[in-house]
Design a protein around this motif. Sequence first.
Motif, PDB file in Angstrom:
ATOM      1  N   GLY A   1       0.811  -1.210   0.000  1.00  0.00           N
ATOM      2  CA  GLY A   1       0.000   0.000   0.000  1.00  0.00           C
ATOM      3  C   GLY A   1       0.844   1.259   0.000  1.00  0.00           C
ATOM      4  N   PHE A   2       1.867   1.327   0.842  1.00  0.00           N
ATOM      5  CA  PHE A   2       2.732   2.510   0.886  1.00  0.00           C
ATOM      6  C   PHE A   2       3.508   2.680  -0.420  1.00  0.00           C
ATOM      7  CE2 PHE A   2       2.394   2.086   5.609  1.00  0.00           C
ATOM      8  CZ  PHE A   2       1.868   3.352   5.849  1.00  0.00           C
ATOM      9  N   MET A   3       3.879   1.565  -1.036  1.00  0.00           N
ATOM     10  CA  MET A   3       4.631   1.660  -2.291  1.00  0.00           C
ATOM     11  C   MET A   3       3.739   2.154  -3.430  1.00  0.00           C
ATOM     12  SD  MET A   3       6.998  -1.786  -2.150  1.00  0.00           S
ATOM     13  CE  MET A   3       7.774  -1.449  -3.744  1.00  0.00           C
TER      14      MET A   3
ATOM     15  N   SER B   1       9.920   3.765  -1.586  1.00  0.00           N
ATOM     16  CA  SER B   1      10.779   2.628  -1.954  1.00  0.00           C
ATOM     17  C   SER B   1      10.430   1.448  -1.037  1.00  0.00           C
ATOM     18  CB  SER B   1      12.255   2.993  -1.792  1.00  0.00           C
ATOM     19  OG  SER B   1      12.553   3.211  -0.407  1.00  0.00           O
ATOM     20  N   LEU B   2      10.947   0.279  -1.399  1.00  0.00           N
ATOM     21  CA  LEU B   2      10.644  -0.917  -0.598  1.00  0.00           C
ATOM     22  C   LEU B   2      11.093  -0.728   0.840  1.00  0.00           C
ATOM     23  CD1 LEU B   2       9.685  -3.856  -0.357  1.00  0.00           C
ATOM     24  CD2 LEU B   2      11.966  -4.578  -1.117  1.00  0.00           C
ATOM     25  N   LEU B   3      12.302  -0.173   1.046  1.00  0.00           N
ATOM     26  CA  LEU B   3      12.822   0.013   2.395  1.00  0.00           C
ATOM     27  C   LEU B   3      11.986   1.035   3.169  1.00  0.00           C
ATOM     28  CD1 LEU B   3      14.987  -0.645   4.482  1.00  0.00           C
ATOM     29  CD2 LEU B   3      16.420   1.168   3.489  1.00  0.00           C
ATOM     30  N   ASP B   4      11.642   2.146   2.517  1.00  0.00           N
ATOM     31  CA  ASP B   4      10.831   3.168   3.189  1.00  0.00           C
ATOM     32  C   ASP B   4       9.428   2.639   3.497  1.00  0.00           C
ATOM     33  OD1 ASP B   4      12.920   4.910   3.127  1.00  0.00           O
ATOM     34  OD2 ASP B   4      12.223   6.022   1.354  1.00  0.00           O
ATOM     35  N   ALA B   5       8.866   1.853   2.568  1.00  0.00           N
ATOM     36  CA  ALA B   5       7.532   1.288   2.788  1.00  0.00           C
ATOM     37  C   ALA B   5       7.550   0.308   3.954  1.00  0.00           C
ATOM     38  CB  ALA B   5       7.049   0.585   1.515  1.00  0.00           C
ATOM     39  N   PHE B   6       8.604  -0.479   4.039  1.00  0.00           N
ATOM     40  CA  PHE B   6       8.723  -1.418   5.156  1.00  0.00           C
ATOM     41  C   PHE B   6       8.864  -0.652   6.473  1.00  0.00           C
ATOM     42  CE2 PHE B   6      11.377  -4.044   7.988  1.00  0.00           C
ATOM     43  CZ  PHE B   6      10.555  -5.152   8.115  1.00  0.00           C
ATOM     44  N   TYR B   7       9.654   0.414   6.466  1.00  0.00           N
ATOM     45  CA  TYR B   7       9.840   1.248   7.668  1.00  0.00           C
ATOM     46  C   TYR B   7       8.512   1.838   8.121  1.00  0.00           C
ATOM     47  CZ  TYR B   7      11.099   5.350  10.449  1.00  0.00           C
ATOM     48  OH  TYR B   7      11.170   6.303  11.433  1.00  0.00           O
ATOM     49  N   MET B   8       7.745   2.392   7.194  1.00  0.00           N
ATOM     50  CA  MET B   8       6.469   2.993   7.552  1.00  0.00           C
ATOM     51  C   MET B   8       5.471   1.938   8.043  1.00  0.00           C
ATOM     52  SD  MET B   8       6.538   6.230   7.454  1.00  0.00           S
ATOM     53  CE  MET B   8       4.790   6.373   7.757  1.00  0.00           C
ATOM     54  N   THR B   9       5.535   0.763   7.453  1.00  0.00           N
ATOM     55  CA  THR B   9       4.637  -0.313   7.894  1.00  0.00           C
ATOM     56  C   THR B   9       4.934  -0.721   9.325  1.00  0.00           C
ATOM     57  OG1 THR B   9       4.445  -1.147   5.629  1.00  0.00           O
ATOM     58  CG2 THR B   9       3.865  -2.669   7.408  1.00  0.00           C
ATOM     59  N   ILE B  10       6.224  -0.881   9.639  1.00  0.00           N
ATOM     60  CA  ILE B  10       6.612  -1.302  10.988  1.00  0.00           C
ATOM     61  C   ILE B  10       6.251  -0.236  12.014  1.00  0.00           C
ATOM     62  CG2 ILE B  10       8.556  -1.872  12.488  1.00  0.00           C
ATOM     63  CD1 ILE B  10       7.716  -4.098  10.588  1.00  0.00           C
ATOM     64  N   THR B  11       6.508   1.031  11.696  1.00  0.00           N
ATOM     65  CA  THR B  11       6.172   2.095  12.653  1.00  0.00           C
ATOM     66  C   THR B  11       4.665   2.209  12.848  1.00  0.00           C
ATOM     67  OG1 THR B  11       6.238   3.736  10.864  1.00  0.00           O
ATOM     68  CG2 THR B  11       8.255   3.424  12.159  1.00  0.00           C
ATOM     69  N   THR B  12       3.908   1.942  11.789  1.00  0.00           N
ATOM     70  CA  THR B  12       2.454   1.991  11.902  1.00  0.00           C
ATOM     71  C   THR B  12       1.923   0.821  12.719  1.00  0.00           C
ATOM     72  OG1 THR B  12       2.319   3.064   9.730  1.00  0.00           O
ATOM     73  CG2 THR B  12       0.296   2.092  10.613  1.00  0.00           C
ATOM     74  N   VAL B  13       2.454  -0.369  12.422  1.00  0.00           N
ATOM     75  CA  VAL B  13       2.003  -1.571  13.139  1.00  0.00           C
ATOM     76  C   VAL B  13       2.337  -1.473  14.620  1.00  0.00           C
ATOM     77  CG1 VAL B  13       2.434  -4.057  13.424  1.00  0.00           C
ATOM     78  CG2 VAL B  13       2.065  -3.095  11.142  1.00  0.00           C
ATOM     79  N   SER B  14       3.540  -1.004  14.926  1.00  0.00           N
ATOM     80  CA  SER B  14       3.986  -0.945  16.321  1.00  0.00           C
ATOM     81  C   SER B  14       3.421   0.258  17.058  1.00  0.00           C
ATOM     82  CB  SER B  14       5.517  -0.906  16.374  1.00  0.00           C
ATOM     83  OG  SER B  14       6.016   0.254  15.716  1.00  0.00           O
ATOM     84  N   THR B  15       2.723   1.126  16.335  1.00  0.00           N
ATOM     85  CA  THR B  15       2.130   2.356  16.902  1.00  0.00           C
ATOM     86  C   THR B  15       3.175   3.235  17.586  1.00  0.00           C
ATOM     87  OG1 THR B  15       1.564   1.347  19.044  1.00  0.00           O
ATOM     88  CG2 THR B  15      -0.067   1.148  17.277  1.00  0.00           C
ATOM     89  N   VAL B  16       4.426   3.185  17.090  1.00  0.00           N
ATOM     90  CA  VAL B  16       5.483   4.033  17.660  1.00  0.00           C
ATOM     91  C   VAL B  16       5.258   5.479  17.268  1.00  0.00           C
ATOM     92  CG1 VAL B  16       7.959   4.511  17.612  1.00  0.00           C
ATOM     93  CG2 VAL B  16       7.152   2.157  17.751  1.00  0.00           C
TER      94      VAL B  16
END
Length: 340
Positions: free
Chosen positions: A28-30, A36-51
Amino acid sequence: MWKRAAALNRFMVSLVLALASLTIGVIGFMLIEHYSLLDAFYMTITTVSTVGYGELHPFSPAGRLFVSVYIFFNLVFIAYLISQLTTYIFNGELRTLFNMYRTDQEIRSFKDHVIVCGFGRNGSKAYAELLANGARVVVVEQNQELLRAATENGAGPIAAIFGDATADETLLQAGVERARALITALPKDADNVFVALTARGLNPDLKIIARASLKTSESKLLRAGVDSVVMPDEIGGSHMANLIMRPEVIRFLDMISGLGPNKLRLEELRYQEFRREWQGRSIRELDVRSRTGATIIGLRLQDGEVLVSPSADTRPAPGDVLLLLGTDDQVRAVMQQFHV
């Protein structure tokens, strides 16, 4: 067994849902925000972890809508995963699964072992007797409480497969194709017939001993490929009657079976297991009684005939088996002196 399988299925479903949620977030972010794949993964993790470290760049309206929906559904998926993981940790399911995996790997290394199907009165007694005689044993049982109770009562770790003994996959998991014998002591005669049929199909050379409650089941079990049928109820009734008619004989048999105060032991010694210097000698020349204290009570010839109290001039030949009677110490002396 089915409860554990259901719990494992729930855990696997929650894990798949969590991984699917992460994948959807990255994609979705991509696609929507062109990360980019790395940025999308970063945003996914921060969203999931609610950091909430913040956006890499301001979201578009479509991006905000995606994140809002994603956070809502993601909280449900992750909460479900955490609940299942917590259940496994606090209920000991992870430890149980690890023990099952370790036992399964151990059983894979077994060869020439004995499989005992059913851990009731007869099965547990057979298991204890086999273990006492140095055999490797795998138990197949559906009721985990029976094995747990036996372990808590000092039986030690039991190599066990939890499942239906009549199923091919269960017997294969128990290593039936590598086993030398199988004892089926299930409560229902019909189940013992199915186990015998299944086991015989998977290993034609397997020795199968089956328990039966009804006399009419004996012929069915033999046709199913069973080598020997044991009827505990019939044996028990005969035993009680003989305690009245032949009490001393029964007391002697109790000694042999290990039930009496002065235990005796029956043992067999195959000709090919003799040390080379004892092969070809007569029973008189072997002089087992004088050397060890044990007594030769029989000789099974290669053709199946059994000689009771064989003549002292009889010479055991290849394929013959000596039948010995003595105390544990006497039998050990026989093995030390005559066995390879």
